[in-house]
Design a protein around this motif. Structure first.
Motif, short mmCIF file in Angstrom:
data_model
loop_
_atom_site.label_atom_id
_atom_site.label_comp_id
_atom_site.label_asym_id
_atom_site.label_seq_id
_atom_site.Cartn_x
_atom_site.Cartn_y
_atom_site.Cartn_z
N ALA A 173 1.49 -6.54 11.55
CA ALA A 173 0.27 -7.31 11.79
C ALA A 173 -0.91 -6.49 11.30
CB ALA A 173 0.12 -7.65 13.26
N ARG A 174 -1.87 -7.20 10.70
CA ARG A 174 -3.10 -6.54 10.29
C ARG A 174 -4.13 -6.82 11.37
NH1 ARG A 174 -6.80 -5.36 5.91
NH2 ARG A 174 -8.84 -6.17 6.48
N PHE A 175 -4.83 -5.78 11.78
CA PHE A 175 -5.82 -5.92 12.83
C PHE A 175 -7.21 -5.74 12.24
CE2 PHE A 175 -3.06 -6.07 16.51
CZ PHE A 175 -1.87 -5.57 16.00
N ASP A 176 -8.03 -6.77 12.35
CA ASP A 176 -9.43 -6.69 11.95
C ASP A 176 -10.25 -6.63 13.23
OD1 ASP A 176 -8.93 -6.73 9.32
OD2 ASP A 176 -9.33 -8.85 9.02
N VAL A 177 -10.83 -5.47 13.46
CA VAL A 177 -11.50 -5.26 14.73
C VAL A 177 -13.00 -5.15 14.50
CG1 VAL A 177 -11.60 -3.82 16.79
CG2 VAL A 177 -9.47 -4.00 15.49
N PHE A 199 -6.67 -2.20 10.08
CA PHE A 199 -5.48 -1.40 9.81
C PHE A 199 -4.26 -2.30 9.97
CE2 PHE A 199 -6.69 -1.26 14.18
CZ PHE A 199 -5.52 -1.45 14.89
N VAL A 200 -3.14 -1.87 9.41
CA VAL A 200 -1.90 -2.63 9.50
C VAL A 200 -0.87 -1.79 10.26
CG1 VAL A 200 0.00 -3.68 8.21
CG2 VAL A 200 -2.34 -3.86 7.35
N VAL A 201 -0.25 -2.41 11.25
CA VAL A 201 0.79 -1.74 12.02
C VAL A 201 2.11 -2.44 11.73
CG1 VAL A 201 1.62 -1.11 14.31
CG2 VAL A 201 -0.83 -1.16 13.85
N THR A 202 3.14 -1.67 11.39
CA THR A 202 4.46 -2.23 11.15
C THR A 202 5.46 -1.57 12.08
OG1 THR A 202 3.90 -2.57 8.83
CG2 THR A 202 6.24 -2.65 9.42
N LYS A 203 6.11 -2.38 12.88
CA LYS A 203 7.08 -1.84 13.81
C LYS A 203 8.48 -2.09 13.26
CE LYS A 203 8.64 -1.93 18.59
NZ LYS A 203 8.63 -2.68 19.86
N GLY A 204 9.15 -1.02 12.83
CA GLY A 204 10.51 -1.13 12.35
C GLY A 204 11.49 -0.74 13.44
N GLU A 205 12.76 -0.70 13.07
CA GLU A 205 13.75 -0.35 14.08
C GLU A 205 13.69 1.14 14.44
OE1 GLU A 205 17.61 -1.51 12.90
OE2 GLU A 205 17.17 -3.66 12.98
N ARG A 206 13.38 1.95 13.44
CA ARG A 206 13.41 3.40 13.67
C ARG A 206 12.03 4.03 13.67
NH1 ARG A 206 18.57 5.62 10.20
NH2 ARG A 206 20.15 4.42 11.29
N GLU A 207 11.07 3.33 13.09
CA GLU A 207 9.76 3.97 13.01
C GLU A 207 8.65 2.93 13.01
OE1 GLU A 207 10.35 6.07 9.39
OE2 GLU A 207 9.80 4.36 8.14
N TRP A 246 5.65 7.16 12.27
CA TRP A 246 6.09 7.86 13.47
C TRP A 246 7.43 7.29 13.93
CZ3 TRP A 246 1.23 6.71 12.14
CH2 TRP A 246 0.27 7.73 12.20
N PRO A 247 8.34 8.15 14.38
CA PRO A 247 9.63 7.65 14.87
C PRO A 247 9.44 6.86 16.15
CG PRO A 247 9.42 9.99 15.31
CD PRO A 247 8.24 9.62 14.47
N VAL A 248 10.23 5.79 16.30
CA VAL A 248 10.12 4.99 17.51
C VAL A 248 10.58 5.80 18.71
CG1 VAL A 248 11.03 2.98 18.71
CG2 VAL A 248 10.34 2.80 16.31
N ARG A 249 11.69 6.50 18.57
CA ARG A 249 12.16 7.37 19.64
C ARG A 249 12.03 8.80 19.17
NH1 ARG A 249 11.59 4.69 24.07
NH2 ARG A 249 12.53 2.65 23.90
N MET A 250 11.16 9.53 19.78
CA MET A 250 10.92 10.89 19.34
C MET A 250 11.92 11.84 19.98
SD MET A 250 7.34 12.81 19.64
CE MET A 250 7.16 14.55 19.39
N ALA A 251 12.45 12.79 19.20
CA ALA A 251 13.33 13.80 19.75
C ALA A 251 12.49 14.78 20.55
CB ALA A 251 14.05 14.54 18.62
N LEU A 252 12.57 14.68 21.81
CA LEU A 252 11.71 15.46 22.67
C LEU A 252 12.11 16.93 22.68
CD1 LEU A 252 11.35 13.07 25.70
CD2 LEU A 252 9.63 13.60 23.97
#
Lengths: 368, 180
Positions: free
Chosen positions: A112-116, A140-148, A177-183
């Motif tokens: 989704a592109r966000f126009d704020v 800005f544009v946010v893209t949510k993938g399976e891994r990132e 950024w990874p969706v699940r970060m290796a802590l």
């Protein structure tokens, strides 16, 4: 007049109009005809070659375009100045919180592109998994993938938080950024009780795709801070002593403190930079960070205003200056110092008339 | 000195034997003829050289492929007529905007003409100057050039009936001017 006689007269009249040419004139004429003919042939061939090249280029370009996969359409979410928003069909966005100072949306999947629009001090936060984007700028544009999760900024600036890590993206920049970060969890070590000054990491690190494990030890807080593990860095710092008395290390220590949930402990290293290294190029950033901690985390607008004004004064031409000026006006207004807020706002409008923050600054400073 | 002379299209017996692929021969035989046709159609000296040269340049591509030598003259004439009509159309457009001068006797050189002939030419070209290019070309080919109606129609790419109508319309004006 007889018709046939008239025709004869007219034909005789026509013969009066009759140019004559000598053999020499005919030879010159013939040469000129040949020259012109050759010239036109060359022109025709060049034009034909040009047309062939043009057609070939168009065909090649069309073929190239045809092979290119079409970019999927990105749904747009428009957020108005009053925090109301309109999401285009296909934008998987839901509201997580709407408060006086906060609009928090979550992107559940896809892009989704966000126009704020300028929010006049309100924070707009977009979550995608465990990545949070906080709006400083506009689009800005946010893209949510399976891994990132990827964030691409087209206008203005945004702050991206991933767990305890934070990054600032400006127009033209993007990050993943990874969706699940290796802590990374540092091994538990006793924390001496007599450590009073925290020590920390520098400015927000660049986004990374994976975080390797590291063993904490001597100087481990810096490594942990660079990996974005500010909690671990804070713990390690308590056992390792003070940061070096230099602007980069002091800034890093301040970041570790504030990003690990100890904002008050971020003040000493920042103030140390301003008192000991006022001429350092990073002094303006230190003052700005000090203002943010005081205003956003500690709710001290009076002192925050002083810090922002100091940041503005230390770097009047720096990229940070518009942000420092705008936040100074905001802090002064929140502190109830209307006269100072108005004065600062008028100065801001004079110095940054093209800034996207002008409207918000005018509202804070009550400038017509 | 070789001189151009009126060679009616239908007078095939008078057509000189010329090898179409030999430009020197073609120019020597037909430059005068083409120039005379163009000058009569235009009614003035300017533009004649340009149109004649353009006629031969354009003809040069097709001359070697011309199978029937007797059609050489018609071939050149048809090109010249087409180019002249284009030039007349442009001139008429310029006249509407006041950018091209109306016909007057000094625009056309007629060194061998008598006073009466000059007066007649003035009458004729003042009328033609106000006519549409197609009509004035048809009338000129028919009367000043002495071509048959069928040849005029063929040269202009028009039907015989259309050519007759165009010629009749102009001829009425010419006769009226002559009576005055």
């Amino acid at each position: 007049m007889n018709e046939s006689r008239r025709e004869q007269d007219l034909r005789a009249l026509g013969r009066v109009v009759e140019p004559t040419y000598s053999p020499l004139e005919n030879a010159a004429f013939e040469a000129e005809v040949r020259r012109t003919h050759r010239r036109r042939q060359v022109t025709r061939r060049v034009s034909a070659a040009g047309a062939v090249v043009l057609v070939a280029a168009v065909v090649a370009f069309s073929a190239f375009r045809a092979r290119e996969p079409e970019a999927p359409a990105v749904a747009t979410v428009r957020i108005a100045p009053d925090a109301s928003f309109v999401a285009a069909k296909g934008a998987a966005v839901r509201t997580r919180a709407v408060e006086p100072g906060l609009l928090w949306l979550e992107l559940e999947k896809d892009s989704a592109r966000f126009d704020v629009a300028p929010q006049g001090g309100r924070l707009v936060r977009i979550s995608a998994g465990d990545v949070e984007v906080e709006v400083i700028g506009t689009a800005f544009v946010v893209t949510k993938g399976e891994r990132e999760v990827s964030v691409a900024v087209t206008e203005g600036r945004v702050r991206v938080r991933h767990g305890e890590r934070e990054a600032l993206l400006v127009a033209g920049e993007s990050g993943t950024w990874p969706v699940r970060m290796a802590l990374v969890v540092p091994s538990a070590e006793p924390v001496p009780n007599d450590v009073k000054e925290p020590v920390v990491a520098e400015a927000p690190p660049a986004p990374v795709r994976a975080v390797p494990k590291r063993r904490p030890g001597s100087g481990a807080w810096r490594a942990l801070a660079e990996q974005g593990d500010y909690g671990g860095a804070w713990t390690a710092l308590q056992g390792e002593g003070q940061p070096d008395d230099e602007p980069p290390d002091l800034l890093r220590a301040a970041d570790v403190a504030r990003l690990s949930g100890h904002p008050a402990e971020a003040l000493p290293p920042l103030r140390r930079i301003l008192s000991r290294f006022p001429g350092d190029p990073r002094a303006s950033l230190a003052a700005f960070t000090l203002g943010r901690v005081l205003l956003d985390d500690l709710g001290n607008p009076r002192e925050a205003a002083d810090a922002f004004l100091q940041a503005w004064a230390l770097g009047p031409k720096s990229p940070l200056a518009p942000s420092a000026g705008a936040r100074a006006v905001e802090a002064l207004a929140r502190a109830g110092d209307e006269a100072a807020a108005r004065e600062a706002a008028e100065r801001f409008v004079r110095e940054f008339p093209q800034s996207s923050r002008v409207d918000a600054v005018k509202r804070w400073g009550k400038v017509p | 000195m070789a001189t151009g002379r009126v060679i009616p299209l239908h007078a095939r017996g008078e057509v000189p034997e010329v090898d179409p692929s030999n430009l020197t021969e073609v120019v020597r035989a037909y430059r005068g003829y083409v120039a005379a046709v163009v000058m009569r159609l235009l009614g003035r000296d300017d533009d004649v050289d340009d149109v004649v040269q353009d006629t031969f340049v354009r003809a040069l591509d097709g001359l070697p492929r011309l199978q029937d030598k007797t059609r050489l003259k018609t071939y050149l004439a048809s090109i010249a007529v087409r180019l002249t009509m284009r030039r007349l159309g442009r001139r008429r457009l310029l006249q509407r905007f006041g950018l091209s001068e109306r016909w007057h006797p000094t625009l056309l050189s007629t060194p061998g003409a008598s006073g009466e002939q000059k007066a007649m030419l003035a009458d004729v070209y003042r009328v033609l100057d106000g006519c549409a290019p197609e009509a004035r070309v048809a009338w000129t080919l028919r009367y000043l050039e002495g071509e048959r109606l069928e040849d005029v129609a063929a040269l202009m790419g028009l039907s015989l009936a259309t050519v007759k109508r165009r010629i009749a319309a102009v001829d009425a004006q010419v006769q009226e001017a002559h009576r005055e």
